[in-house]
Design a protein around this motif. Structure first.
Motif, PDB file in Angstrom:
ATOM      1  N   CYS A 171     -53.598  -6.881  88.136  1.00 45.35           N
ATOM      2  CA  CYS A 171     -53.748  -5.904  87.059  1.00 45.35           C
ATOM      3  C   CYS A 171     -55.007  -5.077  87.282  1.00 45.35           C
ATOM      4  O   CYS A 171     -56.093  -5.454  86.861  1.00 45.35           O
ATOM      5  CB  CYS A 171     -53.805  -6.615  85.710  1.00 45.35           C
ATOM      6  N   ASN A 172     -54.831  -3.949  87.949  1.00 51.50           N
ATOM      7  CA  ASN A 172     -55.967  -3.072  88.224  1.00 51.50           C
ATOM      8  C   ASN A 172     -56.114  -2.090  87.067  1.00 51.50           C
ATOM      9  O   ASN A 172     -55.827  -0.901  87.183  1.00 51.50           O
ATOM     10  CB  ASN A 172     -55.751  -2.334  89.548  1.00 51.50           C
ATOM     11  N   THR A 173     -56.572  -2.605  85.932  1.00 60.09           N
ATOM     12  CA  THR A 173     -56.716  -1.773  84.743  1.00 60.09           C
ATOM     13  C   THR A 173     -57.872  -0.786  84.916  1.00 60.09           C
ATOM     14  O   THR A 173     -58.796  -1.019  85.689  1.00 60.09           O
ATOM     15  CB  THR A 173     -57.008  -2.642  83.503  1.00 60.09           C
ATOM     16  N   PRO A 174     -57.834   0.327  84.171  1.00 59.15           N
ATOM     17  CA  PRO A 174     -58.991   1.233  84.188  1.00 59.15           C
ATOM     18  C   PRO A 174     -60.214   0.525  83.622  1.00 59.15           C
ATOM     19  O   PRO A 174     -60.125  -0.156  82.605  1.00 59.15           O
ATOM     20  CB  PRO A 174     -58.540   2.387  83.287  1.00 59.15           C
ATOM     21  N   TYR A 175     -61.363   0.685  84.288  1.00 57.30           N
ATOM     22  CA  TYR A 175     -62.544  -0.008  83.783  1.00 57.30           C
ATOM     23  C   TYR A 175     -63.803   0.855  83.784  1.00 57.30           C
ATOM     24  O   TYR A 175     -64.918   0.348  83.623  1.00 57.30           O
ATOM     25  CB  TYR A 175     -62.784  -1.320  84.537  1.00 57.30           C
ATOM     26  N   ARG A 209     -56.491  -6.038  76.159  1.00 60.10           N
ATOM     27  CA  ARG A 209     -55.079  -6.023  75.775  1.00 60.10           C
ATOM     28  C   ARG A 209     -54.245  -6.862  76.739  1.00 60.10           C
ATOM     29  O   ARG A 209     -53.309  -7.548  76.324  1.00 60.10           O
ATOM     30  CB  ARG A 209     -54.557  -4.591  75.737  1.00 60.10           C
ATOM     31  N   VAL A 210     -54.569  -6.797  78.011  1.00 58.63           N
ATOM     32  CA  VAL A 210     -53.872  -7.641  78.986  1.00 58.63           C
ATOM     33  C   VAL A 210     -54.165  -9.111  78.712  1.00 58.63           C
ATOM     34  O   VAL A 210     -53.253  -9.956  78.683  1.00 58.63           O
ATOM     35  CB  VAL A 210     -54.286  -7.273  80.421  1.00 58.63           C
ATOM     36  N   ALA A 211     -55.435  -9.426  78.497  1.00 56.97           N
ATOM     37  CA  ALA A 211     -55.827 -10.818  78.273  1.00 56.97           C
ATOM     38  C   ALA A 211     -55.196 -11.385  77.007  1.00 56.97           C
ATOM     39  O   ALA A 211     -54.889 -12.584  76.940  1.00 56.97           O
ATOM     40  CB  ALA A 211     -57.347 -10.922  78.198  1.00 56.97           C
ATOM     41  N   ASP A 212     -54.973 -10.547  75.995  1.00 50.30           N
ATOM     42  CA  ASP A 212     -54.368 -11.005  74.749  1.00 50.30           C
ATOM     43  C   ASP A 212     -53.027 -11.683  74.982  1.00 50.30           C
ATOM     44  O   ASP A 212     -52.670 -12.646  74.295  1.00 50.30           O
ATOM     45  CB  ASP A 212     -54.168  -9.823  73.789  1.00 50.30           C
ATOM     46  N   LEU A 225     -55.506 -11.634  88.034  1.00 50.06           N
ATOM     47  CA  LEU A 225     -56.602 -11.070  88.839  1.00 50.06           C
ATOM     48  C   LEU A 225     -56.823  -9.639  88.424  1.00 50.06           C
ATOM     49  O   LEU A 225     -55.877  -8.839  88.367  1.00 50.06           O
ATOM     50  CB  LEU A 225     -56.267 -11.111  90.337  1.00 50.06           C
ATOM     51  N   ILE A 226     -58.075  -9.324  88.135  1.00 52.79           N
ATOM     52  CA  ILE A 226     -58.394  -7.990  87.642  1.00 52.79           C
ATOM     53  C   ILE A 226     -59.724  -7.532  88.222  1.00 52.79           C
ATOM     54  O   ILE A 226     -60.660  -8.338  88.373  1.00 52.79           O
ATOM     55  CB  ILE A 226     -58.434  -7.993  86.092  1.00 52.79           C
ATOM     56  N   GLU A 227     -59.789  -6.280  88.596  1.00 52.64           N
ATOM     57  CA  GLU A 227     -61.019  -5.721  89.158  1.00 52.64           C
ATOM     58  C   GLU A 227     -61.916  -5.209  88.039  1.00 52.64           C
ATOM     59  O   GLU A 227     -61.443  -4.579  87.085  1.00 52.64           O
ATOM     60  CB  GLU A 227     -60.665  -4.586  90.118  1.00 52.64           C
ATOM     61  N   THR A 228     -63.220  -5.466  88.158  1.00 55.59           N
ATOM     62  CA  THR A 228     -64.201  -4.954  87.211  1.00 55.59           C
ATOM     63  C   THR A 228     -65.428  -4.504  87.996  1.00 55.59           C
ATOM     64  O   THR A 228     -65.492  -4.654  89.217  1.00 55.59           O
ATOM     65  CB  THR A 228     -64.650  -6.027  86.194  1.00 55.59           C
TER      66      THR A 228
END
Length: 265
Positions: A171-175, A209-212, A225-228
């Motif tokens: 999940c490469n969410t906008p950060y 929102r993803v973690a929820d 897995l998520i990039e920050t």
């Protein structure tokens, strides 16, 4: 180098292109392959259009990933996230289910699936994004691999039979914090969708929102897995803990990348 190439390099360098020689070579080849006048491609590049949008592809993890105008260009640092996901799958048995959420062009899923298939590992991949332009692009990259790409808002896009079955959730969410968008390079700020960049006031709104919902979609022992950014790591770990996921941060000095991993019991 020909006189023509030298001229192209000079134009690109004057516009601030750091890798002018490489870009000149690629643009000259693209003009020959597509029939688009080289002068048109140079003018667009000089005006700030991302090179990848002009070529129609981006190099990612050794692959050519198709991209299109208005689609987020995969960053080289994100190859670290893919490598971490591959290592986690290697530690598991069975036939893993992978979902590339907020998939953009589908680059992460494509790279991971290619790695695993090269190792003769069977994997089921699905992807999703809210942006119809990105979904169309991802389908061009992933349909040949038999991977469906769904359009919709986060988990709402996924078929319900994936709930509780996802072993690896990329999940490469906008950060990027909202206030930081204005300081981004024009290539990203002006040519990529804001929804792929803007993570809210602290950059973690979409991640929350993803973690929820992540725990209910992950299989037992499954990983998110998520990039920050490095600075966001501790806050991201707290978000995961509040939602019942065990979190850890991994970093790569080579890629200047930070990945947060959340694991379901």
């Amino acid at each position: 180098m020909s006189a023509r190439s030298t001229d192209v390099v000079a134009q690109l360098r004057s516009a601030g292109c750091v890798f002018a020689e490489d870009e000149a070579r690629l643009l000259i080849a693209a003009a020959a392959e597509t029939g688009t006048p080289l002068e048109v491609l140079i003018a667009q590049r000089v005006s700030g259009t991302p090179l990848e949008h002009l070529l129609g592809w981006a190099e990612f993890h050794g692959l050519r990933v198709m991209v299109a105008p208005g689609v987020f260009v995969p960053r080289q640092r994100t190859t670290f996230l893919v490598d971490e996901a591959a290592d986690l799958i290697r530690s598991r048995t069975g036939h893993p289910v992978v979902v590339d959420l907020c998939c953009g062009s589908g680059a992460l899923g494509l790279a991971l699936m290619t790695i695993l298939r090269d190792e003769s590992r069977q994997v089921t991949l699905a992807a999703a994004d809210i942006d119809p332009v990105a979904v169309d692009c991802a389908r061009r990259n992933l349909t040949p691999l038999g991977a469906p790409v769904y359009e919709g808002d986060l988990f709402e896009a996924l078929p319900v039979d994936l709930r509780g079955c996802i072993d690896i959730l990329l999940c490469n969410t906008p950060y990027v914090p909202s206030a930081g968008i204005a300081q981004m390079p024009p290539e990203a700020r002006d040519h990529e969708p804001r929804t792929a960049l803007d993570g809210g006031s602290d950059g973690l709104d979409i991640f929350r929102r993803v973690a929820d919902a992540a725990a209910s979609w992950l299989a037992p022992g499954g990983h998110l897995l998520i990039e920050t950014s490095e600075a966001q790591g501790p806050a991201a770990i707290s978000v995961l803990a509040e939602r019942g996921l065990a979190g850890r941060v991994v970093q790569s000095d080579d890629y200047f990348a930070t990945v947060v991993i959340g694991t379901r019991d």
